[in-house]
Write a protein that holds these residues in place. Structure first.
Motif, mmCIF file in Angstrom:
data_model
loop_
_atom_site.group_PDB
_atom_site.id
_atom_site.type_symbol
_atom_site.label_atom_id
_atom_site.label_comp_id
_atom_site.label_asym_id
_atom_site.label_seq_id
_atom_site.Cartn_x
_atom_site.Cartn_y
_atom_site.Cartn_z
ATOM 1 N N LEU A 195 37.925 33.333 51.145
ATOM 2 C CA LEU A 195 37.664 34.744 51.417
ATOM 3 C C LEU A 195 38.953 35.531 51.538
ATOM 4 O O LEU A 195 39.039 36.685 51.100
ATOM 5 C CB LEU A 195 36.826 34.879 52.692
ATOM 6 C CG LEU A 195 35.355 34.482 52.570
ATOM 7 C CD1 LEU A 195 34.667 34.555 53.924
ATOM 8 C CD2 LEU A 195 34.637 35.370 51.558
ATOM 9 N N ALA A 196 39.988 34.934 52.142
ATOM 10 C CA ALA A 196 41.277 35.612 52.245
ATOM 11 C C ALA A 196 41.855 35.878 50.865
ATOM 12 O O ALA A 196 42.414 36.958 50.596
ATOM 13 C CB ALA A 196 42.236 34.771 53.089
ATOM 14 N N ALA A 197 41.717 34.906 49.963
ATOM 15 C CA ALA A 197 42.230 35.077 48.604
ATOM 16 C C ALA A 197 41.469 36.164 47.857
ATOM 17 O O ALA A 197 42.060 36.992 47.141
ATOM 18 C CB ALA A 197 42.149 33.751 47.848
ATOM 19 N N VAL A 198 40.160 36.181 48.019
ATOM 20 C CA VAL A 198 39.340 37.201 47.361
ATOM 21 C C VAL A 198 39.685 38.589 47.887
ATOM 22 O O VAL A 198 39.804 39.555 47.115
ATOM 23 C CB VAL A 198 37.849 36.895 47.572
ATOM 24 C CG1 VAL A 198 36.994 38.078 47.112
ATOM 25 C CG2 VAL A 198 37.446 35.641 46.813
ATOM 26 N N ALA A 199 39.861 38.692 49.200
ATOM 27 C CA ALA A 199 40.181 39.990 49.796
ATOM 28 C C ALA A 199 41.530 40.509 49.333
ATOM 29 O O ALA A 199 41.764 41.725 49.295
ATOM 30 C CB ALA A 199 40.157 39.882 51.310
ATOM 31 N N ALA A 200 42.428 39.605 48.972
ATOM 32 C CA ALA A 200 43.785 39.998 48.574
ATOM 33 C C ALA A 200 43.934 40.229 47.077
ATOM 34 O O ALA A 200 45.012 40.622 46.623
ATOM 35 C CB ALA A 200 44.775 38.927 49.029
ATOM 36 N N ASP A 201 42.861 40.029 46.305
ATOM 37 C CA ASP A 201 43.030 40.099 44.845
ATOM 38 C C ASP A 201 42.990 41.521 44.304
ATOM 39 O O ASP A 201 43.190 41.733 43.100
ATOM 40 C CB ASP A 201 41.981 39.223 44.140
ATOM 41 C CG ASP A 201 40.554 39.714 44.344
ATOM 42 O OD1 ASP A 201 40.357 40.840 44.838
ATOM 43 O OD2 ASP A 201 39.615 38.952 44.008
ATOM 44 N N GLY A 202 42.706 42.494 45.163
ATOM 45 C CA GLY A 202 42.716 43.889 44.742
ATOM 46 C C GLY A 202 41.438 44.354 44.077
ATOM 47 O O GLY A 202 41.275 45.550 43.814
ATOM 48 N N ARG A 203 40.526 43.472 43.804
ATOM 49 C CA ARG A 203 39.281 43.841 43.132
ATOM 50 C C ARG A 203 38.115 44.049 44.093
ATOM 51 O O ARG A 203 37.035 44.446 43.668
ATOM 52 C CB ARG A 203 38.902 42.766 42.098
ATOM 53 C CG ARG A 203 39.903 42.607 40.964
ATOM 54 C CD ARG A 203 39.328 41.778 39.822
ATOM 55 N NE ARG A 203 38.919 40.456 40.263
ATOM 56 C CZ ARG A 203 39.741 39.402 40.297
ATOM 57 N NH1 ARG A 203 41.024 39.542 39.943
ATOM 58 N NH2 ARG A 203 39.304 38.223 40.668
ATOM 59 N N PRO A 205 38.103 45.966 47.387
ATOM 60 C CA PRO A 205 38.679 46.743 48.498
ATOM 61 C C PRO A 205 37.752 46.895 49.693
ATOM 62 O O PRO A 205 38.211 46.919 50.839
ATOM 63 C CB PRO A 205 38.988 48.097 47.857
ATOM 64 C CG PRO A 205 38.073 48.166 46.658
ATOM 65 C CD PRO A 205 37.969 46.764 46.169
ATOM 66 N N GLU A 206 36.457 47.006 49.442
ATOM 67 C CA GLU A 206 35.519 47.156 50.563
ATOM 68 C C GLU A 206 35.496 45.883 51.405
ATOM 69 O O GLU A 206 35.496 45.933 52.638
ATOM 70 C CB GLU A 206 34.116 47.468 50.036
ATOM 71 C CG GLU A 206 34.001 48.775 49.271
ATOM 72 C CD GLU A 206 34.260 49.993 50.148
ATOM 73 O OE1 GLU A 206 34.109 49.895 51.386
ATOM 74 O OE2 GLU A 206 34.606 51.058 49.597
ATOM 75 N N LEU A 207 35.486 44.739 50.728
ATOM 76 C CA LEU A 207 35.503 43.472 51.453
ATOM 77 C C LEU A 207 36.819 43.311 52.204
ATOM 78 O O LEU A 207 36.838 42.859 53.350
ATOM 79 C CB LEU A 207 35.292 42.311 50.482
ATOM 80 C CG LEU A 207 35.363 40.904 51.085
ATOM 81 C CD1 LEU A 207 34.282 40.709 52.144
ATOM 82 C CD2 LEU A 207 35.238 39.841 49.997
ATOM 83 N N ALA A 208 37.921 43.672 51.575
ATOM 84 C CA ALA A 208 39.220 43.560 52.237
ATOM 85 C C ALA A 208 39.263 44.402 53.505
ATOM 86 O O ALA A 208 39.764 43.954 54.547
ATOM 87 C CB ALA A 208 40.329 43.979 51.270
ATOM 88 N N GLU A 209 38.724 45.620 53.415
ATOM 89 C CA GLU A 209 38.708 46.488 54.593
ATOM 90 C C GLU A 209 37.823 45.900 55.691
ATOM 91 O O GLU A 209 38.178 45.924 56.875
ATOM 92 C CB GLU A 209 38.208 47.876 54.208
ATOM 93 C CG GLU A 209 38.167 48.854 55.377
ATOM 94 C CD GLU A 209 37.637 50.221 54.981
ATOM 95 O OE1 GLU A 209 37.411 51.042 55.885
ATOM 96 O OE2 GLU A 209 37.443 50.468 53.763
ATOM 97 N N ALA A 210 36.671 45.358 55.289
ATOM 98 C CA ALA A 210 35.753 44.780 56.277
ATOM 99 C C ALA A 210 36.383 43.582 56.980
ATOM 100 O O ALA A 210 36.266 43.436 58.203
ATOM 101 C CB ALA A 210 34.446 44.377 55.602
ATOM 102 N N LEU A 211 37.073 42.747 56.209
ATOM 103 C CA LEU A 211 37.662 41.555 56.799
ATOM 104 C C LEU A 211 38.873 41.868 57.670
ATOM 105 O O LEU A 211 39.231 41.081 58.551
ATOM 106 C CB LEU A 211 38.056 40.566 55.700
ATOM 107 C CG LEU A 211 36.894 39.923 54.934
ATOM 108 C CD1 LEU A 211 37.418 39.034 53.806
ATOM 109 C CD2 LEU A 211 35.998 39.119 55.862
ATOM 110 N N SER A 212 39.504 43.028 57.434
ATOM 111 C CA SER A 212 40.675 43.395 58.222
ATOM 112 C C SER A 212 40.324 44.153 59.489
ATOM 113 O O SER A 212 41.201 44.445 60.306
ATOM 114 C CB SER A 212 41.637 44.241 57.374
ATOM 115 O OG SER A 212 41.033 45.490 57.052
ATOM 116 N N ALA A 213 39.041 44.498 59.647
ATOM 117 C CA ALA A 213 38.613 45.252 60.835
ATOM 118 C C ALA A 213 38.775 44.397 62.081
ATOM 119 O O ALA A 213 38.754 43.159 62.007
ATOM 120 C CB ALA A 213 37.155 45.678 60.668
#
Length: 238
Positions: A195-203, A205-213
């Protein structure tokens, strides 16, 4: 002809099951009862899962011939109905309703969750149609009394109870699966890395924001309470 199958194809006659005498009508009085058979099936399901509950296995547990059990439960579908209602007797509610239907309904849901965690086979058993017996009806009566202040009609109250029960069953099923997965730490760590890799791939963004909350308590109790509040507080009774 009696069936030891695992499907509910035979069907259940509710009058025969709940309203008529349960003892065999002919022959000598047996050394076991429908209650004992049902209790043995519940104990077996609690220990080994619903899939091992067959008429033959239950007969072995109570020390009876398998054919003699068919006087009490002609098929597995009937036995499952008996099992569900048997454990529903644990859901006895003695406290009166408070008048705050949302709070009382949350209490109902918490009771259901604790009940299903005691009997992990129960969500699966509830996933198909069950004919409510006396213990199930007693708990339903309480839930409908909880919903009386809403002013909703009877059909709507039944729908809300079914909605809450389905939510609890789904959550408990997920909770049990997550608990099993947590016992495999390598797998859990691999999922976090993925999940960390997926969130960092740039494709994503919504998931990345959710995981960084900011994190929230992730215990099963806290998560269940949050999900339940969203569900019940959002119910429209207009």
């Amino acid at each position: 002809m009696p069936s030891d199958g695992k499907s509910g194809a035979v069907g259940v006659d509710p009058e025969q099951l709940w309203l008529r005498p349960t003892e065999p009508r002919r022959g000598r009085r047996p050394s076991f009862s429908r209650e004992a058979i049902t209790a043995a099936a519940v104990e077996l399901a609690d220990a080994e899962g619903l899939e091992v509950v067959t008429m033959r296995r239950v007969a072995a547990e109570v020390g009876a011939g398998v054919m003699s059990l068919y006087s009490y439960a002609p098929d597995k579908e009937t036995l499952l109905n008996l099992m569900v209602d048997h454990v529903s007797g644990e859901l006895t509610v003695t406290d009166p309703t408070s008048g705050d239907w949302r709070a009382d309904l949350k209490t109902v849901a918490h009771l259901q969750r604790a009940h299903m965690l005691r009997h992990p086979w129960l969500p699966a058993a509830l996933s198909t149609h069950r004919v409510p017996g006396p213990n199930t009806l007693a708990f339903l009566e309480h839930a409908l009394a909880v919903l009386r202040p809403t002013g909703l009609d009877g059909a709507s109250k039944l729908e809300i109870f079914a909605q809450i029960t389905a939510f609890v069953a789904g959550y408990v099923t997920h909770e049990i699966a997550q608990a099993a997965a947590s016992r495999a730490p390598d797998r859990a760590a691999a999922e976090r890395r993925y999940l960390a890799a997926v969130a960092a791939d740039g494709r994503h963004p919504e998931l990345a924001e959710a995981l960084s909350a900011p994190g929230r308590p992730l215990t099963p109790d806290a998560t269940f309470a949050r999900f339940l509040s969203r569900l019940i507080d959002g119910l429209d009774t207009g």
